[in-house]
Design an enzyme around this catalytic site. Structure first.
Site, mmCIF file in Angstrom:
data_model
loop_
_atom_site.group_PDB
_atom_site.id
_atom_site.type_symbol
_atom_site.label_atom_id
_atom_site.label_comp_id
_atom_site.label_asym_id
_atom_site.label_seq_id
_atom_site.Cartn_x
_atom_site.Cartn_y
_atom_site.Cartn_z
ATOM 1 N N ASP A 1 -4.743 5.451 5.843
ATOM 2 C CA ASP A 1 -5.306 6.675 6.420
ATOM 3 C C ASP A 1 -6.453 6.265 7.363
ATOM 4 O O ASP A 1 -6.202 5.870 8.498
ATOM 5 C CB ASP A 1 -5.755 7.542 5.235
ATOM 6 C CG ASP A 1 -6.319 8.882 5.628
ATOM 7 O OD1 ASP A 1 -6.023 9.352 6.723
ATOM 8 O OD2 ASP A 1 -7.080 9.466 4.829
ATOM 9 N N PHE B 1 -1.820 15.952 4.254
ATOM 10 C CA PHE B 1 -2.110 15.369 2.952
ATOM 11 C C PHE B 1 -0.838 15.426 2.118
ATOM 12 O O PHE B 1 -0.332 16.484 1.806
ATOM 13 C CB PHE B 1 -3.264 16.087 2.240
ATOM 14 C CG PHE B 1 -3.772 15.279 1.095
ATOM 15 C CD1 PHE B 1 -4.718 14.280 1.301
ATOM 16 C CD2 PHE B 1 -3.256 15.467 -0.183
ATOM 17 C CE1 PHE B 1 -5.145 13.490 0.243
ATOM 18 C CE2 PHE B 1 -3.679 14.680 -1.244
ATOM 19 C CZ PHE B 1 -4.630 13.691 -1.027
ATOM 20 N N GLU C 1 0.837 -1.203 0.000
ATOM 21 C CA GLU C 1 0.000 0.000 0.000
ATOM 22 C C GLU C 1 0.873 1.255 0.000
ATOM 23 O O GLU C 1 2.007 1.227 0.501
ATOM 24 C CB GLU C 1 -0.869 0.021 1.274
ATOM 25 C CG GLU C 1 -2.269 -0.499 1.080
ATOM 26 C CD GLU C 1 -3.187 0.500 0.388
ATOM 27 O OE1 GLU C 1 -2.696 1.400 -0.327
ATOM 28 O OE2 GLU C 1 -4.397 0.384 0.570
ATOM 29 N N ASP C 2 0.329 2.344 -0.510
ATOM 30 C CA ASP C 2 1.050 3.620 -0.442
ATOM 31 C C ASP C 2 0.893 4.258 0.936
ATOM 32 O O ASP C 2 1.858 4.677 1.558
ATOM 33 C CB ASP C 2 0.582 4.577 -1.547
ATOM 34 C CG ASP C 2 -0.941 4.755 -1.602
ATOM 35 O OD1 ASP C 2 -1.669 4.071 -0.848
ATOM 36 O OD2 ASP C 2 -1.405 5.579 -2.407
ATOM 37 N N ARG D 1 1.999 12.617 -8.890
ATOM 38 C CA ARG D 1 2.492 11.248 -8.671
ATOM 39 C C ARG D 1 3.962 11.124 -9.062
ATOM 40 O O ARG D 1 4.692 10.298 -8.527
ATOM 41 C CB ARG D 1 1.696 10.253 -9.524
ATOM 42 C CG ARG D 1 0.282 10.027 -9.059
ATOM 43 C CD ARG D 1 -0.271 8.789 -9.738
ATOM 44 N NE ARG D 1 -1.722 8.759 -9.732
ATOM 45 C CZ ARG D 1 -2.460 8.299 -8.722
ATOM 46 N NH1 ARG D 1 -1.891 7.852 -7.638
ATOM 47 N NH2 ARG D 1 -3.775 8.300 -8.799
HETATM 48 P P1 IMP Z 1 -7.985 4.932 3.618
HETATM 49 O O1 IMP Z 1 -8.992 4.008 3.047
HETATM 50 O O2 IMP Z 1 -8.635 6.156 4.206
HETATM 51 O O3 IMP Z 1 -7.009 4.299 4.563
HETATM 52 O O4 IMP Z 1 -7.176 5.546 2.413
HETATM 53 C C1 IMP Z 1 -6.261 4.873 1.700
HETATM 54 C C2 IMP Z 1 -6.072 5.498 0.346
HETATM 55 O O5 IMP Z 1 -6.377 6.902 0.336
HETATM 56 C C3 IMP Z 1 -4.615 5.420 -0.011
HETATM 57 O O6 IMP Z 1 -4.332 4.207 -0.661
HETATM 58 C C4 IMP Z 1 -4.438 6.643 -0.907
HETATM 59 O O7 IMP Z 1 -4.736 6.336 -2.232
HETATM 60 C C5 IMP Z 1 -5.434 7.650 -0.380
HETATM 61 N N1 IMP Z 1 -4.799 8.641 0.528
HETATM 62 C C6 IMP Z 1 -4.935 8.727 1.861
HETATM 63 N N2 IMP Z 1 -4.201 9.735 2.381
HETATM 64 C C7 IMP Z 1 -3.574 10.291 1.331
HETATM 65 C C8 IMP Z 1 -2.625 11.374 1.223
HETATM 66 O O8 IMP Z 1 -2.205 12.041 2.187
HETATM 67 N N3 IMP Z 1 -2.215 11.654 -0.041
HETATM 68 C C9 IMP Z 1 -2.622 10.967 -1.150
HETATM 69 N N4 IMP Z 1 -3.485 9.950 -1.079
HETATM 70 C C10 IMP Z 1 -3.963 9.609 0.150
#
Ligand code: IMP
Length: 173
Positions: A100, A149, A96-97, A162
């Site tokens: 959050d 962010f 995963e990147d 990106r």
């Molecule tokens: P989650 O489902 O809220 O945990 O979000 C996960 C996805 O949200 C990640 O795989 C990212 O694609 C996107 N995301 C969450 N925070 C950021 C950020 O700070 N920058 C860019 N993308 C984010």
């Protein structure tokens, strides 16, 4: 282009990715591992991680989306599915990147677990711990960050940034 403050430089990312690759190799040794890269955000991380991984590795891709602009919608859409035959009975690492709220990782974890891998863990480059809504943590994390962010090294803001080789924060004027 907007001004971007660097949070992790290209060098810092490279060093941490190398460390993670070796930690993962210590865990699996000679067993083959399937890295599942979540598109699009984790693509640079997954490629660099694999290049540094000295063991037997396969690479698969999965695409989900939940984000619009800077916020998670909480509703996960599967855009590109996995082939269960490539997962069943294998050691799998979700790459995963960023984690959050945790909704995405929770969804992917369950989706893959249902394909009955031999083992399943996750490795996220970034972990925004304090934003978590769902009780889930990546098994391995590159950097734990504050509630910012971030963009770059695969991460986008509405599909922009990106291509930055570093991770940074957009400075809003
Ligand atoms: P989650 O489902 O809220 O945990 O979000 C996960 C996805 O949200 C990640 O795989 C990212 O694609 C996107 N995301 C969450 N925070 C950021 C950020 O700070 N920058 C860019 N993308 C984010």
């Amino acid at each position: 282009m907007d001004k971007i403050n660097v949070l992790y430089s290209e060098e810092e990312i490279k060093k941490r990715v190398e460390e993670l690759a070796l930690e993962l190799y210590q865990k699996y040794g000679e067993d083959e591992v399937v890295f599942v890269c979540t598109l699009k955000g984790a693509v640079f991380f997954a490629c660099d991680l694999l290049k540094r991984y000295p063991g037997d590795a396969r690479l698969e891709f999965l695409r989900v989306s939940s984000y619009e602009g800077e916020s998670s919608t909480g509703k996960i859409n599967l855009k590109l599915p996995l082939d269960a035959k490539k997962i069943n009975g294998k050691h799998v690492i979700i790459v995963e990147d960023i984690v959050d709220t945790g909704y995405t990782l929770e969804f992917i974890n369950k989706y893959i677990a249902d394909m009955h891998p031999e083992s399943l863990i996750s490795c996220s480059l970034l972990d925004k711990k304090e934003r978590r809504v769902v009780e889930i943590d990546p098994t391995y994390a590159g950097f734990v960050i504050e509630d910012l962010f971030v963009v770059g090294y695969g991460l986008d803001y509405d599909q922009k940034y990106r291509n930055l080789p570093y991770i940074g924060v957009v400075v809003k004027e």
